[in-house]
Design a protein around this motif. Structure first.
Motif, mmCIF file in Angstrom:
data_model
loop_
_atom_site.group_PDB
_atom_site.id
_atom_site.type_symbol
_atom_site.label_atom_id
_atom_site.label_comp_id
_atom_site.label_asym_id
_atom_site.label_seq_id
_atom_site.Cartn_x
_atom_site.Cartn_y
_atom_site.Cartn_z
ATOM 1 N N HIS A 24 0.880 -1.312 -0.386
ATOM 2 C CA HIS A 24 -0.259 0.286 0.124
ATOM 3 C C HIS A 24 0.834 1.042 -0.225
ATOM 4 O O HIS A 24 0.343 2.415 -0.083
ATOM 5 C CB HIS A 24 -1.189 0.161 1.481
ATOM 6 N N THR A 25 1.979 1.273 0.144
ATOM 7 C CA THR A 25 2.799 2.451 0.111
ATOM 8 C C THR A 25 3.857 2.097 -0.525
ATOM 9 O O THR A 25 4.498 1.134 -0.894
ATOM 10 C CB THR A 25 3.466 2.683 0.835
ATOM 11 N N ASP A 26 4.403 2.767 -0.584
ATOM 12 C CA ASP A 26 6.351 3.656 -1.804
ATOM 13 C C ASP A 26 7.384 3.611 -0.280
ATOM 14 O O ASP A 26 8.423 3.742 -1.318
ATOM 15 C CB ASP A 26 6.401 5.080 -3.038
ATOM 16 N N ALA A 27 7.168 3.047 0.542
ATOM 17 C CA ALA A 27 7.593 3.286 1.979
ATOM 18 C C ALA A 27 8.838 1.830 2.044
ATOM 19 O O ALA A 27 8.319 1.220 2.934
ATOM 20 C CB ALA A 27 7.311 3.865 3.021
ATOM 21 N N LYS A 28 9.867 1.559 0.627
ATOM 22 C CA LYS A 28 10.924 0.953 1.090
ATOM 23 C C LYS A 28 11.302 0.419 1.719
ATOM 24 O O LYS A 28 12.480 1.497 1.944
ATOM 25 C CB LYS A 28 10.499 0.097 -0.004
ATOM 26 N N GLY A 29 12.069 0.042 2.404
ATOM 27 C CA GLY A 29 13.006 -0.388 3.002
ATOM 28 C C GLY A 29 13.671 0.544 4.788
ATOM 29 O O GLY A 29 14.495 0.957 5.415
ATOM 30 N N VAL A 30 11.587 0.981 5.215
ATOM 31 C CA VAL A 30 12.266 0.974 6.272
ATOM 32 C C VAL A 30 11.813 0.405 7.317
ATOM 33 O O VAL A 30 11.550 -0.579 7.311
ATOM 34 C CB VAL A 30 10.901 2.227 6.392
ATOM 35 N N PRO A 31 12.699 0.698 8.615
ATOM 36 C CA PRO A 31 13.553 0.244 9.583
ATOM 37 C C PRO A 31 12.137 0.234 10.200
ATOM 38 O O PRO A 31 11.037 0.731 10.464
ATOM 39 C CB PRO A 31 13.917 0.643 10.364
ATOM 40 N N VAL A 32 11.269 -1.237 10.936
ATOM 41 C CA VAL A 32 10.844 -1.371 12.294
ATOM 42 C C VAL A 32 11.343 -0.876 13.527
ATOM 43 O O VAL A 32 12.578 -0.979 13.521
ATOM 44 C CB VAL A 32 10.394 -2.562 12.190
ATOM 45 N N ASN A 33 10.614 0.122 14.042
ATOM 46 C CA ASN A 33 10.957 0.191 15.464
ATOM 47 C C ASN A 33 9.708 -0.256 16.710
ATOM 48 O O ASN A 33 10.835 0.137 17.820
ATOM 49 C CB ASN A 33 10.929 1.420 15.879
ATOM 50 N N TYR A 34 9.156 -0.979 16.718
ATOM 51 C CA TYR A 34 7.753 -1.084 17.661
ATOM 52 C C TYR A 34 7.449 -2.556 16.887
ATOM 53 O O TYR A 34 6.942 -2.302 16.271
ATOM 54 C CB TYR A 34 6.848 -0.554 17.565
ATOM 55 N N THR A 59 9.521 2.231 10.995
ATOM 56 C CA THR A 59 9.850 3.896 11.395
ATOM 57 C C THR A 59 10.037 5.300 9.790
ATOM 58 O O THR A 59 10.968 4.717 9.664
ATOM 59 C CB THR A 59 11.541 4.070 11.709
ATOM 60 N N LEU A 60 9.422 6.609 9.779
ATOM 61 C CA LEU A 60 9.492 6.943 8.359
ATOM 62 C C LEU A 60 10.591 8.523 8.519
ATOM 63 O O LEU A 60 10.396 9.427 9.938
ATOM 64 C CB LEU A 60 8.296 7.463 7.937
ATOM 65 N N SER A 61 11.479 8.619 7.401
ATOM 66 C CA SER A 61 12.273 9.767 7.253
ATOM 67 C C SER A 61 11.289 11.028 7.264
ATOM 68 O O SER A 61 11.894 12.478 8.247
ATOM 69 C CB SER A 61 12.998 9.982 6.410
ATOM 70 N N ASP A 62 10.264 11.023 6.803
ATOM 71 C CA ASP A 62 9.273 12.343 6.390
ATOM 72 C C ASP A 62 8.088 12.101 6.492
ATOM 73 O O ASP A 62 7.325 12.628 6.118
ATOM 74 C CB ASP A 62 9.332 13.169 5.242
ATOM 75 N N TYR A 63 7.788 11.308 8.201
ATOM 76 C CA TYR A 63 6.293 11.676 8.044
ATOM 77 C C TYR A 63 4.801 12.607 7.990
ATOM 78 O O TYR A 63 4.462 12.023 7.514
ATOM 79 C CB TYR A 63 5.922 11.545 9.980
ATOM 80 N N PRO A 64 5.217 13.836 7.773
ATOM 81 C CA PRO A 64 4.027 14.860 7.529
ATOM 82 C C PRO A 64 3.623 14.815 6.025
ATOM 83 O O PRO A 64 2.924 14.569 6.011
ATOM 84 C CB PRO A 64 4.929 16.159 7.963
ATOM 85 N N ALA A 65 4.804 14.868 4.967
ATOM 86 C CA ALA A 65 5.300 14.350 3.823
ATOM 87 C C ALA A 65 3.659 12.321 3.424
ATOM 88 O O ALA A 65 3.354 12.330 2.766
ATOM 89 C CB ALA A 65 6.648 14.621 2.736
ATOM 90 N N PHE A 66 4.465 11.668 3.983
ATOM 91 C CA PHE A 66 4.027 10.708 3.899
ATOM 92 C C PHE A 66 2.109 10.997 4.665
ATOM 93 O O PHE A 66 1.890 10.425 3.485
ATOM 94 C CB PHE A 66 4.170 9.237 4.371
#
Length: 152
Positions: free
Chosen positions: A21-31, A99-106
């Protein structure tokens, strides 16, 4: 019951959900959170995870633990795990928070699309992603839980 393999499968499935559902690839899990399916399972899992770390937050739905040794997952090592008490409104197996590097943009890009909703918590906001084809949920939090709890 192997609690580590359950956690790893929750993260793996949540990663698949995120990737669908997203293009947020390779983002780490934090919880990650295990949703116990019965009171007996909750007691077993809470004891097992408790032996792997220390409680960093107590909630009415279960304890959050900081693990002494991270669990290897498909989305990087995981150090924060919650065991959630059984609840009729949470039939899924669990969730993982990325964990996203840019939550507001997401948030601007995905909020309003099918499967997304905002959840407000004290000191943080989360976007929840659900899909009936998956037995897990994916979350994207700002700030991330480790920052809210001041643990690393």
């Amino acid at each position: 019951m192997n609690v580590i393999s359950i956690i790893q499968s929750i993260v793996r499935d949540a990663e698949r959900l995120k990737d669908k559902h997203t293009d947020a690839k390779g983002v780490p899990v934090n919880y990650a959170c295990i949703f116990a399916q019965s009171e007996a399972e909750y007691q077993q899992m809470d004891t097992a995870v408790g032996e792997m770390g220390r409680v960093v937050q107590e909630t009415k739905m279960g304890n959050v633990y900081l693990l002494a040794e991270p669990i290897e997952t498909v989305a990087d090592p995981l150090k924060i795990v919650k065991v959630r008490k059984p609840a009729a409104d949470r039939p899924e197996r669990g969730d993982a928070d990325f964990t996203l590097s840019d939550y507001p943009a997401f948030k601007r890009k995905y909020l309003g699309k099918p499967g997304y909703q905002i959840i407000e918590r004290p000191g943080m906001e989360m976007m929840e992603l659900s899909d009936p084809d998956f037995d897990v949920l994916a979350y994207f939090s700002h700030p991330i839980l480790a920052e809210v709890l001041k643990v690393s």
